[in-house]
Every structure is written in C-alpha cells, then in structure tokens.
Design a protein around this motif. Structure first.
Motif, mmCIF file in Angstrom:
data_model
loop_
_atom_site.group_PDB
_atom_site.id
_atom_site.type_symbol
_atom_site.label_atom_id
_atom_site.label_comp_id
_atom_site.label_asym_id
_atom_site.label_seq_id
_atom_site.Cartn_x
_atom_site.Cartn_y
_atom_site.Cartn_z
ATOM 1 N N LYS A 185 0.853 -1.190 0.000
ATOM 2 C CA LYS A 185 0.000 0.000 0.000
ATOM 3 C C LYS A 185 0.891 1.242 0.000
ATOM 4 N N THR A 239 -7.444 -5.749 6.136
ATOM 5 C CA THR A 239 -6.601 -5.093 5.133
ATOM 6 C C THR A 239 -5.451 -4.397 5.855
ATOM 7 N N THR A 297 -2.845 -1.849 6.362
ATOM 8 C CA THR A 297 -2.684 -0.500 5.801
ATOM 9 C C THR A 297 -1.480 0.240 6.365
ATOM 10 N N THR A 337 -7.204 0.787 16.569
ATOM 11 C CA THR A 337 -6.421 0.934 15.345
ATOM 12 C C THR A 337 -5.007 0.435 15.588
ATOM 13 N N ASN A 391 -7.395 -2.359 8.767
ATOM 14 C CA ASN A 391 -8.752 -1.939 8.444
ATOM 15 C C ASN A 391 -9.597 -3.206 8.464
ATOM 16 N N ASP A 423 -14.524 -5.954 7.699
ATOM 17 C CA ASP A 423 -13.280 -5.571 7.043
ATOM 18 C C ASP A 423 -12.539 -4.567 7.920
ATOM 19 N N HIS A 424 -11.212 -4.736 8.012
ATOM 20 C CA HIS A 424 -10.386 -3.812 8.794
ATOM 21 C C HIS A 424 -9.126 -3.479 8.026
ATOM 22 N N ASN A 425 -8.756 -2.231 8.063
ATOM 23 C CA ASN A 425 -7.425 -1.849 7.607
ATOM 24 C C ASN A 425 -6.488 -1.871 8.782
#
Length: 411
Positions: A217, A371, A373, A387, A391, A408-410
């Motif tokens: 990313k 995800t 990130t 966090t 994501n 879904d998670h970053n």
C-alpha cells in the motif's frame, strides 16, 4: 484473571449405545425405565453469502463422543448420564438406554467435551480442579454450579512478549448440544422420543474466518518483503468469554455473560498460520475463500461473544466489553521500516492489531477481512486498541453450511 467456569453436565442418564441393556451403574434399588431417542443435526436455511463462500462440511465425523445428561430442571442435579459414540447408532442414529431412574427430567446432549481428546476443559468443582467427565463422576453433581466447561489452556508462542497475568487458550472444540424438557421415565416403560422426531444437535460455537489483504500500500510499500510463512508467526484473539453452561431455569445455555481481556486464544501459530490456498473439497463445500486481494486466511473456532440473554442479532455489533481484539504477527526482514520509523536491526516480528466489532453467534461463520494499511509495529500490544494498522470489515453472519458474517479492517 477470572477463572472460567463452564458448567456442563450433571448426573447420569443410563447411556448404553446401540441398544445395550446392561447397566454397570450402582443404582440397583432405583425404579428404572427405558429411553429411546433419535439424533440428527439441526436443519439450516440458506442465506446470502459473504465475499467467501466456503463452508466446512458437517457430518458425524465432526462428533467424537456425545454425553447425555438427565437432570433436575430446578436444581440441575444430574440423575443419570451416559457417554456414547454416535458412529454406533446405525444409519438413523437411534439409541436406546435401559435402567434409567424413574422421574421427570431435563435432557441434554453435549458433544465433544471429552477433555482427554477434545480441546476443552471440564470440572466437577466449579473450576477449582479440571478433570475429564465420565458417566459416573457427574452423578449427584449440579450443572452450572459444580460441573463446568471451558476453553483448554495452551501456551503462548515462543519469542513474543505477553503481559503478566495473561493466560493462553487453545481454539475451542466443536461443541454441539440438544435439549428436551420434561422427559418422564416410568418404571418398566419405554419412553420413546424417537417417534416424536429427532433430538437435533446444534453448534454452540462460532467460526471466525480471518482473510488478509497484504498487498503493498502507499503507507505500507514493503509488505511484500514480510515473511508470512515464518515459524514465529501467529494470530491471537484477546478477550475470550468466561465459560459455557447448559440450559437450566432461565439460563438458555451457551456462554455466560462475561469476557476477560486476560484470556487470549492462540488461534494459529507457526509456518501454517496464514493459509494461501483454498481448502480441500473433502472438508469444505463450496471451497472459495481467497481472491486477488485477500490471499491469506485461516478459520478459527471461537466461543460466541454474546450470551443468549443479551438478545444480540447475529449481524449486530458486540457489547463494548465483549468485543474481540485480533493481533497478527509476521516476520520482518533486516532493515524493515516500521510505522514509527524505527528500523529492524535484524529479522524480527512485525505486529498489526485491531478491534473486531461484530458479534459472534452460535453456529455462525463470521468473515473478518483484514486489510493491512500500515508498516506495522515492533511490539506485541498488551491491550490492543481499535487501530493498529488494520482496516477491519466484518461480513454478514452465515449459518454453518450457509452464510458468513463479514467485517473488514485496515491494519
């Protein structure tokens, strides 16, 4: 850290598999009758699918043993119990038990709680000591106050720091239950439950499907350099529920109403932590899990994180105090740059973490799409926050053999 007390069973119901009429119990002065039952799996309705469609197959191969309990519906004291192998019940899974003590009982069937062969812990003294339940040592014990079921303790992955007071647990066994109220046993009479329909086994656990997008990313340009097949990798889940019980009075069975953030499930570890191919058709139908983005995955058996009394819909969010926290560990190469700008002096772990908001319900698959990130962190977080470079997006709930919940998670 709280002890997990999981109430299971109580005394005994004469369980002679495959129609055996011999009673090796001690209740020779009791008035006895007979009991006949037919056992099947609960039917499941098809629902809309999530991003993945793979469903683990459900068959009698999923069941090692079943323990039957007949117990007083008020006190929970077990009057009779037998353990049997469901493979012995013939094609229709019909069983007959003789020498069952006369009385009116709550009947419970509980599968896969043999602590010698299943990853589950059982107790006869409210969790002070842990011991395998058999069909005699549960007699005169009370469910949900003396007989308990819980996750089995495990060990933390080597080479990682965890907080003092944390306790590691293994993923749960595939616990099934079935209930029948007001079962009356009369001296010299066969109580035939089979003609009234099957006792339907239903899972008491959930399945967390972890899918991971680890493509490079903008803020994490070197994820492709991370080794996701290293022996020091893991997936751990914080804040496990405290124990399971059987239906008694106003308690409908299943997990109790508390979770403990000191309880950490070691969902997977080692070189096979992150699977890279769809599962085999022998085990799943259908088999689709990975795609062009989410190329890593694992299915982890967890306890539901909401009691039945909470009344949570399977697609709702969990109560804040019961939400699961997930931590992933990969293996960073020498000179890897972390999210805080620090540089790995040697090859070493890299961590990502986040909160999973969705509730996990009995017999439900919940897809958790992670995800990555960020570049990740150097330290294994003691108390993960919302966090941490993940994501997280949770899918819709899916009954086993049908739908999957998704989040879904970053990270």
């Amino acid at each position: 850290m709280k002890k997990v007390f999981i109430s299971l069973l109580s005394l005994a119901l004469l369980f002679s598999a495959c129609g055996s009429d011999e009673d090796t119990g001690t209740g020779t002065n009791k008035k006895n009758g007979e009991l006949k039952a037919k056992i099947s799996f609960d039917a499941i309705a098809q629902k809309a699918t999530s991003l993945s469609t793979a469903i683990p197959k459900t068959s009698w191969d999923n069941v090692n043993e079943i323990q039957m309990f007949l117990y007083d519906k008020t006190s929970g004291e077990v009057a009779f119990s037998r353990i049997f192998d469901p493979q012995d019940g013939g094609a229709e899974k019909i069983f007959k038990w003789t020498n069952v003590p006369e009385g009116t009982y709550e009947l419970a069937l509980v599968a896969n709680i043999n602590s010698n062969i299943d990853p589950i812990a059982t107790s006869l003294d409210y969790g002070v000591n842990w011991i395998k339940l058999d069909q005699y040592n549960v007699e005169n014990k009370k469910i949900n106050s003396e007989i308990f079921i819980d996750l089995k303790k495990s060990a933390f992955p080597a080479g990682h720091d965890f907080e003092n007071g944390d306790v590691a647990y293994a993923p749960t066994s595939e616990v099934f239950t079935a209930y029948k109220s007001d079962v009356t046993i009369v001296e010299g009479v066969l109580t035939d439950l089979a003609t009234a329909g099957e006792l339907k086994l239903r899972r008491e656990i959930s399945l967390m499907r972890v899918r991971i997008d680890k493509t490079d990313k903008e803020d994490a340009p070197k994820l492709s350099d991370v080794d996701f097949a290293h022996a020091k990798n893991f997936i751990v889940i914080h804040n496990m529920p405290v124990g399971m019980g059987l239906k008694l009075g106003s308690f409908a069975g299943g997990v109790y109403a508390s979770s403990d953030d000191d309880r950490i499930m070691i969902g997977a570890e080692g070189t096979g932590t992150f699977k890279t191919a769809n599962p085999a058709a022998a085990d799943y139908n259908p088999v689709q899990i990975i795609d062009t983005e989410f190329t890593l995955w694992n299915d982890i058996r967890v306890l539901p994180n909401a009691s039945r009394a909470e009344g949570k819909a399977s697609d709702a969010d969990a109560t804040a105090s019961r939400k699961y926290y997930i931590v992933l560990a990969g293996w960073a190469p020498k000179d890897y740059e972390y999210a805080d700008g620090s540089i790995a002096p040697v090859a070493q772990p890299v961590y990502w973490f986040g909160t999973i908001n969705g509730v996990f319900s009995p017999n439900i698959i919940r897809e958790v799409n992670l995800t990555i990130t960020s570049k990740g962190y150097t330290d294994n977080p003691y108390n993960p926050e919302k966090t941490g470079g993940l994501n997280i997006k949770v899918g819709s709930p899916e009954d086993w053999n049908t739908n999957i919940e998704r989040e879904d998670h970053n990270i």
